[in-house]
Design an enzyme around this catalytic site. Structure first.
Site, PDB file in Angstrom:
ATOM      1  N   HIS A 160       0.843  -1.195   0.000  1.00 36.84           N
ATOM      2  CA  HIS A 160       0.000   0.000   0.000  1.00 36.84           C
ATOM      3  C   HIS A 160       0.883   1.253   0.000  1.00 36.84           C
ATOM      4  CE1 HIS A 160      -3.380  -2.469   2.027  1.00 36.84           C
ATOM      5  NE2 HIS A 160      -3.872  -2.036   0.896  1.00 36.84           N
ATOM      6  N   CYS A 247      -3.113   0.625   9.783  1.00 38.99           N
ATOM      7  CA  CYS A 247      -4.095  -0.339   9.246  1.00 38.99           C
ATOM      8  C   CYS A 247      -5.155  -0.736  10.265  1.00 38.99           C
ATOM      9  CB  CYS A 247      -3.392  -1.618   8.796  1.00 38.99           C
ATOM     10  SG  CYS A 247      -1.904  -1.352   7.884  1.00 38.99           S
TER      11      CYS A 247
HETATM   12  C1  CIR Z   1      -3.645  -7.515   3.474  1.00 40.95           C
HETATM   13  O1  CIR Z   1      -2.762  -7.974   2.750  1.00 40.95           O
HETATM   14  O2  CIR Z   1      -4.659  -7.008   3.024  1.00 40.95           O
HETATM   15  C2  CIR Z   1      -3.441  -7.592   4.968  1.00 40.95           C
HETATM   16  N1  CIR Z   1      -2.749  -8.799   5.302  1.00 40.95           N
HETATM   17  C3  CIR Z   1      -2.677  -6.392   5.467  1.00 40.95           C
HETATM   18  C4  CIR Z   1      -3.399  -5.110   5.241  1.00 40.95           C
HETATM   19  C5  CIR Z   1      -2.621  -3.936   5.711  1.00 40.95           C
HETATM   20  N2  CIR Z   1      -3.397  -2.755   5.627  1.00 40.95           N
HETATM   21  C6  CIR Z   1      -2.889  -1.559   5.428  1.00 40.95           C
HETATM   22  O3  CIR Z   1      -1.716  -1.420   5.132  1.00 40.95           O
HETATM   23  N3  CIR Z   1      -3.726  -0.516   5.463  1.00 40.95           N
END
Ligand code: CIR
Length: 252
Positions: A160, A247
């Site tokens: 991201h 997150c």
């Molecule tokens: C994913 O790959 O979607 C989750 N394991 C981690 C999401 C992390 N979210 C973020 O950076 N906002």
């Protein structure tokens, strides 16, 4: 100033979450403890925290930031890009609708909140495997209707945009070397965080306090030099799923 946050407790299914980290499976009991400490830190900063239950069938549901973009005037519900996460946003919408007018972006447009960084009146939107141009444009147009500016950027090699770029107050960004000279970010001072502390590029700035993940001493001392209050949180179990401090909450 933020007054509220929404978080979502991880479930035991988190061991099946999406990951590229190669750090092993998260320890669920420890993850719960770390989540509790996270929520407590937000409360200590002065936020009212709405903590949602985990959602069966969604191993990554604790990463609630990805399900929406929330600002002063509205909440934009995300059509998530990751296949196993599509649908997580459905249970967030009724919660957010008690606080903000809702705008919904519809697939095949996709975006995830982790790709969106709001600084003052501007939204920087990173294009990634999760956020496509249609998603970025739909989000940009939704916020532009309320007078915000928006700018689309290449996300580079990371999951991201906010894996690599985060605002920590004092006109300062934490960035990866990839974004060091990005013209779109030219107005900001930058602390470049090298790959050996890559995870610490994702710090969380709330109302003048910087939350920093524990275990990254070089980044910690650079952040401390700015002179703002700093809170350290252990995030080891979320790092195993590529998830950082931002997150785990939606803030508004
Ligand atoms: C994913 O790959 O979607 C989750 N394991 C981690 C999401 C992390 N979210 C973020 O950076 N906002």
């Amino acid at each position: 100033m933020f007054t509220h946050a929404i978080t979502r407790r991880p479930s035991e299914e988190m061991v099946n979450g999406i990951t590229t980290a190669d750090l092993g499976k998260p320890d669920y009991a420890l993850a719960l403890q770390q989540h509790e400490m996270y929520c407590r830190a937000l409360v200590d900063i002065g936020l009212h925290v709405t903590e949602l239950d985990s959602e069966p069938g969604y191993p990554d549901c604790c990463f609630v930031e990805d399900t929406a973009v929330v600002c002063e005037h509205l909440a934009v519900i995300a059509p998530l890009g990751a296949e196993t996460r599509q649908g997580e946003q459905a249970s967030i919408e009724p919660v957010l609708s008690t606080f903000k007018p809702i705008n919904r972006v519809i697939p095949p447009a996709t975006f995830e909140g982790g790709d969106v960084l709001q600084i003052e009146n501007t939204f920087f939107i990173g294009l990634s495997d999760r956020t496509n141009m249609a998603g970025a444009e739909a989000l940009g147009e939704a916020v532009a209707a309320y007078g915000y500016e928006w700018e689309v950027m290449d996300c580079g090699p990371s999951l991201h945009f906010k894996t690599d770029v985060n605002y920590i107050g004092n006109n300062t960004l934490l960035v990866s070397p990839f974004f060091k000279d990005a013209p779109e970010l030219g107005a900001f001072n930058k602390i470049v965080v090298d790959d050996d502390e890559a995870y610490a590029r994702n710090c969380l700035y709330i109302n003048g306090t910087v939350i920093v993940p524990a275990g990254f001493p070089k980044t910690l001392s650079k952040v401390q030099e700015l002179g703002q209050p700093v809170v350290l949180l252990d995030m080891s179990e979320y790092q195993k799923l590529d998830g950082g401090l931002t997150c785990l909450s939606l803030r508004f």
